[in-house]
Design an enzyme around this catalytic site. Structure first.
Site, PDB file in Angstrom:
ATOM      1  N   ARG A  45     -18.708  -1.198  33.675  1.00  0.00           N
ATOM      2  CA  ARG A  45     -18.610   0.245  33.930  1.00  0.00           C
ATOM      3  C   ARG A  45     -19.016   1.089  32.729  1.00  0.00           C
ATOM      4  O   ARG A  45     -19.465   2.211  32.866  1.00  0.00           O
ATOM      5  CB  ARG A  45     -17.189   0.591  34.371  1.00  0.00           C
ATOM      6  CG  ARG A  45     -16.975   0.246  35.830  1.00  0.00           C
ATOM      7  CD  ARG A  45     -15.563   0.484  36.250  1.00  0.00           C
ATOM      8  NE  ARG A  45     -14.634  -0.184  35.353  1.00  0.00           N
ATOM      9  CZ  ARG A  45     -13.321  -0.209  35.527  1.00  0.00           C
ATOM     10  NH1 ARG A  45     -12.782   0.408  36.533  1.00  0.00           N
ATOM     11  NH2 ARG A  45     -12.544  -0.848  34.685  1.00  0.00           N
ATOM     12  N   LYS A 148     -11.817 -18.564  34.084  1.00  0.00           N
ATOM     13  CA  LYS A 148     -10.394 -18.706  34.347  1.00  0.00           C
ATOM     14  C   LYS A 148      -9.696 -17.366  34.069  1.00  0.00           C
ATOM     15  O   LYS A 148     -10.259 -16.579  33.316  1.00  0.00           O
ATOM     16  CB  LYS A 148      -9.800 -19.827  33.488  1.00  0.00           C
ATOM     17  CG  LYS A 148      -9.627 -19.440  32.001  1.00  0.00           C
ATOM     18  CD  LYS A 148      -8.858 -20.457  31.252  1.00  0.00           C
ATOM     19  CE  LYS A 148      -7.405 -20.102  31.127  1.00  0.00           C
ATOM     20  NZ  LYS A 148      -7.018 -19.237  29.999  1.00  0.00           N
ATOM     21  N   ASP A 177     -14.042 -24.207  32.769  1.00  0.00           N
ATOM     22  CA  ASP A 177     -12.902 -24.495  31.901  1.00  0.00           C
ATOM     23  C   ASP A 177     -13.533 -24.889  30.568  1.00  0.00           C
ATOM     24  O   ASP A 177     -14.129 -25.961  30.464  1.00  0.00           O
ATOM     25  CB  ASP A 177     -12.065 -25.644  32.462  1.00  0.00           C
ATOM     26  CG  ASP A 177     -10.842 -25.920  31.593  1.00  0.00           C
ATOM     27  OD1 ASP A 177     -10.958 -25.832  30.356  1.00  0.00           O
ATOM     28  OD2 ASP A 177      -9.778 -26.224  32.152  1.00  0.00           O
ATOM     29  N   HIS A 178     -13.410 -24.015  29.569  1.00  0.00           N
ATOM     30  CA  HIS A 178     -14.222 -24.247  28.367  1.00  0.00           C
ATOM     31  C   HIS A 178     -13.825 -25.539  27.646  1.00  0.00           C
ATOM     32  O   HIS A 178     -14.607 -26.081  26.866  1.00  0.00           O
ATOM     33  CB  HIS A 178     -14.234 -23.030  27.442  1.00  0.00           C
ATOM     34  CG  HIS A 178     -12.997 -22.859  26.610  1.00  0.00           C
ATOM     35  ND1 HIS A 178     -11.856 -22.292  27.095  1.00  0.00           N
ATOM     36  CD2 HIS A 178     -12.726 -23.176  25.321  1.00  0.00           C
ATOM     37  CE1 HIS A 178     -10.936 -22.267  26.150  1.00  0.00           C
ATOM     38  NE2 HIS A 178     -11.434 -22.809  25.052  1.00  0.00           N
ATOM     39  N   LYS A 182     -16.222 -28.886  25.509  1.00  0.00           N
ATOM     40  CA  LYS A 182     -16.054 -29.365  24.125  1.00  0.00           C
ATOM     41  C   LYS A 182     -16.606 -30.793  24.048  1.00  0.00           C
ATOM     42  O   LYS A 182     -16.284 -31.629  24.885  1.00  0.00           O
ATOM     43  CB  LYS A 182     -14.569 -29.338  23.728  1.00  0.00           C
ATOM     44  CG  LYS A 182     -14.011 -27.917  23.612  1.00  0.00           C
ATOM     45  CD  LYS A 182     -12.581 -27.931  23.106  1.00  0.00           C
ATOM     46  CE  LYS A 182     -11.906 -26.574  23.227  1.00  0.00           C
ATOM     47  NZ  LYS A 182     -12.213 -25.608  22.188  1.00  0.00           N
ATOM     48  N   GLU A 216      -1.494 -24.147  18.741  1.00  0.00           N
ATOM     49  CA  GLU A 216      -2.271 -23.039  18.179  1.00  0.00           C
ATOM     50  C   GLU A 216      -1.449 -22.300  17.139  1.00  0.00           C
ATOM     51  O   GLU A 216      -0.228 -22.174  17.286  1.00  0.00           O
ATOM     52  CB  GLU A 216      -2.635 -22.044  19.275  1.00  0.00           C
ATOM     53  CG  GLU A 216      -3.488 -22.616  20.371  1.00  0.00           C
ATOM     54  CD  GLU A 216      -3.938 -21.517  21.319  1.00  0.00           C
ATOM     55  OE1 GLU A 216      -4.969 -20.893  21.033  1.00  0.00           O
ATOM     56  OE2 GLU A 216      -3.252 -21.270  22.310  1.00  0.00           O
ATOM     57  N   ASP A 235      -1.641 -20.515  31.310  1.00  0.00           N
ATOM     58  CA  ASP A 235      -2.719 -20.247  30.348  1.00  0.00           C
ATOM     59  C   ASP A 235      -3.338 -21.540  29.801  1.00  0.00           C
ATOM     60  O   ASP A 235      -4.548 -21.594  29.563  1.00  0.00           O
ATOM     61  CB  ASP A 235      -2.145 -19.413  29.189  1.00  0.00           C
ATOM     62  CG  ASP A 235      -3.215 -18.883  28.257  1.00  0.00           C
ATOM     63  OD1 ASP A 235      -4.171 -18.279  28.763  1.00  0.00           O
ATOM     64  OD2 ASP A 235      -3.090 -19.086  27.037  1.00  0.00           O
ATOM     65  N   HIS A 240      -6.625 -26.428  30.955  1.00  0.00           N
ATOM     66  CA  HIS A 240      -7.106 -27.261  29.856  1.00  0.00           C
ATOM     67  C   HIS A 240      -6.367 -28.603  29.733  1.00  0.00           C
ATOM     68  O   HIS A 240      -6.978 -29.660  29.614  1.00  0.00           O
ATOM     69  CB  HIS A 240      -6.981 -26.514  28.521  1.00  0.00           C
ATOM     70  CG  HIS A 240      -7.571 -25.132  28.551  1.00  0.00           C
ATOM     71  ND1 HIS A 240      -8.690 -24.820  29.274  1.00  0.00           N
ATOM     72  CD2 HIS A 240      -7.205 -23.975  27.935  1.00  0.00           C
ATOM     73  CE1 HIS A 240      -8.983 -23.542  29.114  1.00  0.00           C
ATOM     74  NE2 HIS A 240      -8.087 -22.999  28.306  1.00  0.00           N
ATOM     75  N   LYS A 331      -3.331 -25.598  14.027  1.00  0.00           N
ATOM     76  CA  LYS A 331      -4.267 -25.508  15.153  1.00  0.00           C
ATOM     77  C   LYS A 331      -4.830 -26.911  15.327  1.00  0.00           C
ATOM     78  O   LYS A 331      -5.598 -27.407  14.492  1.00  0.00           O
ATOM     79  CB  LYS A 331      -5.389 -24.514  14.813  1.00  0.00           C
ATOM     80  CG  LYS A 331      -6.611 -24.590  15.722  1.00  0.00           C
ATOM     81  CD  LYS A 331      -6.459 -23.735  16.941  1.00  0.00           C
ATOM     82  CE  LYS A 331      -7.701 -23.806  17.844  1.00  0.00           C
ATOM     83  NZ  LYS A 331      -7.455 -23.337  19.198  1.00  0.00           N
TER      84      LYS A 331
HETATM   85  C1  BG6 Z   1      -7.807 -19.897  26.461  1.00  0.00           C
HETATM   86  C2  BG6 Z   1      -6.440 -19.282  26.524  1.00  0.00           C
HETATM   87  O1  BG6 Z   1      -8.185 -20.371  27.726  1.00  0.00           O
HETATM   88  O2  BG6 Z   1      -7.820 -20.972  25.540  1.00  0.00           O
HETATM   89  C3  BG6 Z   1      -5.999 -18.823  25.143  1.00  0.00           C
HETATM   90  O3  BG6 Z   1      -6.440 -18.187  27.410  1.00  0.00           O
HETATM   91  C4  BG6 Z   1      -6.118 -19.953  24.149  1.00  0.00           C
HETATM   92  O4  BG6 Z   1      -4.688 -18.312  25.162  1.00  0.00           O
HETATM   93  C5  BG6 Z   1      -7.492 -20.595  24.218  1.00  0.00           C
HETATM   94  O5  BG6 Z   1      -5.893 -19.418  22.867  1.00  0.00           O
HETATM   95  C6  BG6 Z   1      -7.564 -21.825  23.356  1.00  0.00           C
HETATM   96  O6  BG6 Z   1      -8.885 -22.249  23.299  1.00  0.00           O
HETATM   97  P1  BG6 Z   1      -9.410 -23.051  22.022  1.00  0.00           P
HETATM   98  O7  BG6 Z   1     -10.808 -23.416  22.382  1.00  0.00           O
HETATM   99  O8  BG6 Z   1      -9.311 -22.124  20.856  1.00  0.00           O
HETATM  100  O9  BG6 Z   1      -8.486 -24.218  21.875  1.00  0.00           O
END
Ligand code: BG6
Length: 483
Positions: A45, A148, A177-178, A182, A216, A235, A240, A331
């Site tokens: 928008r 997602k 789903d990223h 990986k 994290e 989440d 994941h 992390k």
């Molecule tokens: C996302 C979540 O899908 O994945 C986030 O919404 C999270 O809350 C993130 O921080 C983590 O992704 P990565 O690749 O940093 O482990």
């Protein structure tokens, strides 16, 4: 098949487009992996001119791209970027967008739509794509990539699947789903099925337990609004962590074919025994309730841990422990396959309690690699043993910059029509079916208050007790001095 391909990004003024999508497309361009005739059309928008949007994207590429910025490459690449403002949930604006795209295409073309918008806009945008007859192409392919969260529970995911299927055939739908993009997650398939030494021990006869950790350091930051209605089980677990679980535990598919692979994943999810709420832990970091956008009485957990069982021949009796949380000390995402102890102990010494189970640790991030920990005799002692580590690091074997961003792989696969790293409708629904009772158990009215943990800590004590009660401890397999 048409030679022209158009990628339409809905939500083009958002963070994801700037940080991930366009940098990934830029890297693909530099690697010569994008179709030669391509249009990348941003829509949202916010009113930008083409040049303003390009400039914003350039900032994103400079800041977030894995590879270094190259002005000449950017100048070439940015010529493919276009911006058409509008509210895609309104028919009139969608019609205008279609007109703009058709003019750029000048004839038949392949189309890839990318929904990077707020989830409540998924259905209206899909409906409008259908209403404008934009979901098919006579001489090319047409696909849709959906970010997602895909639903917030089983019912809403089923409803969204129905709405999407009214316009797109399942074969056109790529639910992203990223974590599956990986490299290390993909490598689980290679580790298990391109080697002969692991699979024979990958079962209840040799494996004591499996742990999956995604911890994290970041807190919920400025995402209080979204996070408070989501929580860690929606989440991180529903998508994941359960995806990592399927890769670790599924049966070998006959080939890398998308549907054969996804059949195995769904079969695995459907073999998970309904999870007992008593086998779960939920906690909030201290200070969460003061976050902007968070209900001051919220029960939303920022940390979760669960124990689950897989009712099939391979895994009967092997517990799987999954945990994830925000605001923790490290992390790290890792999977630890912990093996059984030797059946008989022949080393008669005082240090027998030092004997550790062998473990195979798959380090998904940040120091991507694999560690195998086993016992070795401590030199110059009669019987003492110590755990030692055989390590593989991607950076050492393939170079520090060998690992591409997850979105690069996933966007390329979607362009190539390979859906093996994307979730199918039945997979998404099976995952929600597992998570719904846990979310309900912890977040419904009258649910017990989640315990709390300190920011920067290892998480709540209850998570240690979840394993402690079974005589186990959480493993940290991927954090050695050099990691
Ligand atoms: C996302 C979540 O899908 O994945 C986030 O919404 C999270 O809350 C993130 O921080 C983590 O992704 P990565 O690749 O940093 O482990």
């Amino acid at each position: 098949m048409s030679d022209t391909t158009t990628i339409v990004i809905f939500g083009a003024s958002g963070d994801l487009t700037k940080r991930k999508l366009v940098p990934a497309l830029y890297n693909l361009y530099r690697k010569d992996r994008l179709p030669e005739q391509i249009n990348i059309v941003g829509n949202s928008r916010t009113k930008f001119s083409h040049e303003e949007w390009r400039e914003r994207m350039r900032e994103g590429v400079e800041e977030f791209s894995e590879s270094s910025f190259d002005q000449k490459d950017w100048d070439e690449f940015s010529q493919f970027l276009w911006y058409e403002p509008g509210d895609a949930s309104k028919k009139k604006d969608m019609a205008q967008l279609q007109e703009f795209i058709q003019e750029k295409e000048g004839g038949a073309a392949n189309r890839m739509y990318y929904l990077s918008v707020a989830p409540d806009l998924y259905a209206p945008i899909v409906q409008n794509i259908g209403a404008m007859d934009m979901a098919k192409s006579e001489d090319g392919w047409c696909r849709i990539v959906i970010e997602k969260p895909f639903g917030t529970d089983l019912e809403s995911a089923q409803e969204l699947n129905r709405e999407v299927h009214e316009v797109f055939d399942e074969s056109q739908v790529y639910r992203i789903d990223h974590y599956l993009g990986k490299e290390t997650a993909q490598n689980i398939m290679f580790l298990r099925f391109a080697n002969a030494i692991f699979e024979p021990v990958w079962n209840r006869n040799y494996v004591d337990s499996v742990q999956i950790t995604a911890s994290e350091t970041v807190d919920v930051g400025h995402r209080g609004d979204y996070y408070d209605s989501s929580g860690v089980f929606r989440d991180m677990f529903q998508n994941h962590l359960l995806q990592l679980l399927t890769l670790i535990a599924m049966e070998p598919p006959p080939s890398f074919d998308a549907d054969l692979m996804r059949n195995e994943k769904v079969k695995l999810l459907k073999s998970v025994r309904p999870i007992d709420i008593l086998d779960t832990v939920a906690a909030q970091y201290e200070g969460y309730l003061d976050t902007k956008g968070v209900d001051p009485h919220s029960h939303t957990p920022t940390y979760g841990a669960i124990k689950l069982h897989i009712d099939n021949w391979r895994w009967q009796g092997v517990p799987f422990y999954l945990r994830s949380g925000k605001g923790l000390s490290r992390k790290v995402t890792e999977i630890n396959v912990v093996f059984r102890q030797p059946p008989h102990r022949m080393f008669d010494n005082d240090h027998i309690s030092d004997f550790k189970s062998n473990s195979l640790s798959i380090c998904v991030q940040p120091d991507e690699g694999i560690h195998l920990t086993f016992e070795a005799k401590e030199p110059d002692t009669a019987h003492n043993s110590r755990s030692v580590d055989m390590e593989f690091h991607y950076a050492d074997s393939f170079g520090k910059s060998a690992i591409p961003e997850a979105y690069e792989r996933l966007l390329l696969d979607a362009l190539l029509g390979d859906a093996s790293l994307f979730s199918r409708s039945d997979g998404i629904e099976a995952a929600w079916e597992l998570m719904d009772p846990i979310i309900e158990g912890w977040e419904s009215d009258g649910a017990a208050e989640p315990s709390t943990y300190k920011l920067g800590s290892e998480g709540p004590q209850a998570a240690d007790e979840l394993l402690g009660d079974d005589g186990r401890v959480w493993r940290v397999g991927c954090l050695h001095d050099d990691c």
